[in-house]
Design a protein around this motif. Structure first.
Motif, PDB file in Angstrom:
ATOM      1  N   ILE A 126       0.845  -1.212   0.000  1.00 17.73           N
ATOM      2  CA  ILE A 126       0.000   0.000   0.000  1.00 17.73           C
ATOM      3  C   ILE A 126       0.877   1.257   0.000  1.00 17.73           C
ATOM      4  N   ILE A 127       1.897   1.258   0.890  1.00 15.83           N
ATOM      5  CA  ILE A 127       2.794   2.421   0.985  1.00 15.83           C
ATOM      6  C   ILE A 127       3.529   2.636  -0.342  1.00 15.83           C
ATOM      7  N   ASP A 128       4.082   1.571  -0.910  1.00 12.04           N
ATOM      8  CA  ASP A 128       4.827   1.694  -2.177  1.00 12.04           C
ATOM      9  C   ASP A 128       3.935   2.217  -3.308  1.00 12.04           C
ATOM     10  N   ASP A 129       2.637   1.865  -3.230  1.00 16.84           N
ATOM     11  CA  ASP A 129       1.699   2.308  -4.271  1.00 16.84           C
ATOM     12  C   ASP A 129       1.135   3.705  -3.991  1.00 16.84           C
ATOM     13  N   GLY A 130       1.623   4.369  -2.945  1.00 19.37           N
ATOM     14  CA  GLY A 130       1.181   5.743  -2.671  1.00 19.37           C
ATOM     15  C   GLY A 130      -0.041   5.844  -1.769  1.00 19.37           C
ATOM     16  N   GLY A 131      -0.377   4.749  -1.068  1.00 18.07           N
ATOM     17  CA  GLY A 131      -1.547   4.769  -0.181  1.00 18.07           C
ATOM     18  C   GLY A 131      -1.196   5.093   1.263  1.00 18.07           C
ATOM     19  N   LEU A 132      -2.220   5.023   2.116  1.00 18.25           N
ATOM     20  CA  LEU A 132      -2.066   5.370   3.533  1.00 18.25           C
ATOM     21  C   LEU A 132      -2.237   4.132   4.417  1.00 18.25           C
ATOM     22  N   VAL A 133      -1.374   4.008   5.420  1.00 20.53           N
ATOM     23  CA  VAL A 133      -1.482   2.924   6.397  1.00 20.53           C
ATOM     24  C   VAL A 133      -1.367   3.519   7.797  1.00 20.53           C
ATOM     25  N   ALA A 134      -2.295   3.178   8.689  1.00 18.35           N
ATOM     26  CA  ALA A 134      -2.182   3.625  10.084  1.00 18.35           C
ATOM     27  C   ALA A 134      -1.368   2.603  10.862  1.00 18.35           C
ATOM     28  N   PHE A 135      -0.493   3.089  11.741  1.00 21.29           N
ATOM     29  CA  PHE A 135       0.389   2.179  12.497  1.00 21.29           C
ATOM     30  C   PHE A 135       0.588   2.698  13.914  1.00 21.29           C
ATOM     31  N   PRO A 136       0.869   1.770  14.849  1.00 19.89           N
ATOM     32  CA  PRO A 136       1.024   2.191  16.243  1.00 19.89           C
ATOM     33  C   PRO A 136       2.422   2.728  16.520  1.00 19.89           C
ATOM     34  N   THR A 137       2.528   3.642  17.474  1.00 22.32           N
ATOM     35  CA  THR A 137       3.822   4.041  18.032  1.00 22.32           C
ATOM     36  C   THR A 137       3.652   4.032  19.551  1.00 22.32           C
ATOM     37  N   GLU A 138       4.685   4.380  20.301  1.00 22.89           N
ATOM     38  CA  GLU A 138       4.553   4.414  21.759  1.00 22.89           C
ATOM     39  C   GLU A 138       3.747   5.621  22.245  1.00 22.89           C
ATOM     40  N   THR A 139       3.476   6.596  21.342  1.00 22.32           N
ATOM     41  CA  THR A 139       2.724   7.788  21.773  1.00 22.32           C
ATOM     42  C   THR A 139       1.264   7.684  21.343  1.00 22.32           C
ATOM     43  N   VAL A 140       1.044   7.830  20.040  1.00 20.33           N
ATOM     44  CA  VAL A 140      -0.305   7.719  19.466  1.00 20.33           C
ATOM     45  C   VAL A 140      -0.164   6.995  18.126  1.00 20.33           C
ATOM     46  N   TYR A 141      -1.288   6.611  17.517  1.00 24.09           N
ATOM     47  CA  TYR A 141      -1.226   5.989  16.195  1.00 24.09           C
ATOM     48  C   TYR A 141      -0.910   7.059  15.141  1.00 24.09           C
ATOM     49  N   GLY A 142      -0.129   6.654  14.139  1.00 25.16           N
ATOM     50  CA  GLY A 142       0.204   7.564  13.045  1.00 25.16           C
ATOM     51  C   GLY A 142      -0.506   7.142  11.767  1.00 25.16           C
ATOM     52  N   LEU A 143      -0.725   8.119  10.865  1.00 22.76           N
ATOM     53  CA  LEU A 143      -1.320   7.848   9.558  1.00 22.76           C
ATOM     54  C   LEU A 143      -0.213   8.047   8.525  1.00 22.76           C
TER      55      LEU A 143
END
Ligand code: TXA
Ligand code: MG
Length: 337
Positions: free
Chosen positions: A19-36
């Motif tokens: 998805i990322i390589d194709d220019g899309g968006l992925v939400a992922f966890p971090t130790e603070t908040v989730y990132g988009l």
């Protein structure tokens, strides 16, 4: 678009990378908040973040990389103290603003000549970043002006139907966003308060100050000028001695057929317990607990119509960081709506 929530494993990471390589968006966890997240070198993908969030186009994004990523391919590191701080803290809930080399899309920094880089601590974030092995631009994964997400479900509430994949790493431990530190000047300057405090940075390199101590006050971290980050429930804030007024407001809400709830730190919980039995959300007894709980509790508060709380008794630098977010979620009692 169907939005999938998937635990992090080889299969979901492969899907995320595609998805990322194709220019899309992925939400992922971090130790603070989730990132988009989106590929920081792909201008269209980065623009997609702004569109999905409804984010103002003058609020720059942080680029996330794994801990062995060579950030000198993205930025110039001009000062010895920046290297010392990086060595002392990273990976950490700390974002450092450097001079940009202009390698990533200009949309990431909204045309500024600086670039914010974060090496997150959480193993889940590291796994994702290592797998894609590319700079990932990512704001917090909430619709602009809404409370930041600390679970995959929070992300789903805001982005269901708008993004293809949320990587689920459970609840974020830190709970408030990273400290943003400008390392382009003579001394390190904190642009956004967070879990890494000025005191901690001073211990490592001798000097550090908060940007808002500066008198001439040009907005250094554009995100800080936006003052409302609210849950989808009404909020009401009282002084710590205004318990009677607060209970009246609670009872008034009940009388009007609304569902109110108190958000209480340890001390206020003891005070309120003597005055009756109420719906209560637990803010936490210590500054670390309050940082970890704030966004989770504001999301919980959305199951009610009105969240009532009391001004924080600020006893530490971390409480200051928490209060920076807490106060943005609440109207004061006197404020006209
Ligand atoms: O903990 C975090 O930092 C989370 C996770 C996902 O890493 N991210 C996050 O991103 O909070 P966001 O977009 O919600 O906030 C980014 C902050 C804003 O206040 C923005 O103004 C500031 O970082 N920022 C980004 N690039 C900057 C730059 N070049 N100069 C100054 N401030 C910058
Ligand atoms: Mg944010």
């Amino acid at each position: 678009m169907i939005t999938e929530i998937k635990k992090i494993d080889k299969k979901s990471l492969e899907q995320a990378k595609k998805i990322i390589d194709d220019g899309g968006l992925v939400a992922f966890p971090t130790e603070t908040v989730y990132g988009l997240g989106a590929l920081a070198t792909n201008d269209e993908a980065v623009k997609g973040i702004y569109a999905a969030k409804g984010r103002p186009s003058d609020n720059p994004l942080i680029v996330h990389v794994h801990k062995d990523y060579d950030i000198t391919s993205l930025v110039d590191i001009d000062s010895d103290y920046a290297v010392k701080i990086a060595n002392a803290f990273l990976p950490a809930p700390l974002t450092m603003v450097y001079k940009s080399k202009g390698v990533v899309s200009p949309t990431v920094s909204c045309g500024l000549n600086t670039l914010a880089i974060r090496v997150p601590q959480s193993p889940a974030a590291q796994e994702f970043l290592r797998f894609v092995n590319a700079p990932i631009a990512a704001p917090s994964a909430n619709i602009s002006k809404h409370t930041s997400p600390v679970t995959a479900e929070h992300v789903f509430e805001d982005f269901n139907g708008k993004i293809p994949l949320i990587l689920d790493g459970g609840r974020c431990e830190g709970g408030i966003e990273s400290t943003v530190l400008d390392v382009t000047g003579d001394i390190p300057v904190i642009l956004r308060k967070g879990l890494i405090t000025a005191e901690m940075i001073k211990k490592a390199v001798g000097e550090c100050r908060y940007a808002d101590e500066k008198v001439e006050g040009v907005a250094k971290s554009p995100g800080m000028k936006y003052s409302h980050y609210r849950p989808h429930a009404k909020t009401l804030l009282f002084g710590r001695y205004e318990t009677e007024k607060a209970v009246n407001a609670y009872n008034e809400a009940l009388k009007n057929g609304l569902k109110p709830v108190f958000l209480l730190d340890g001390e206020m919980r003891l005070k309120l317990e003597k005055l009756g039995s109420f719906n209560v959300l637990n803010f936490g007894d210590t500054d670390v607990e309050r940082a970890a709980n704030l966004y989770e509790m504001l999301h919980e508060g959305e199951n009610y119509d009105l969240i009532i709380s009391f001004a924080l008794d600020i006893k530490s630098e971390l409480d200051l960081s928490v209060n920076n977010r807490f106060s943005k979620a609440f109207y004061s009692v006197d404020e006209k709506r």
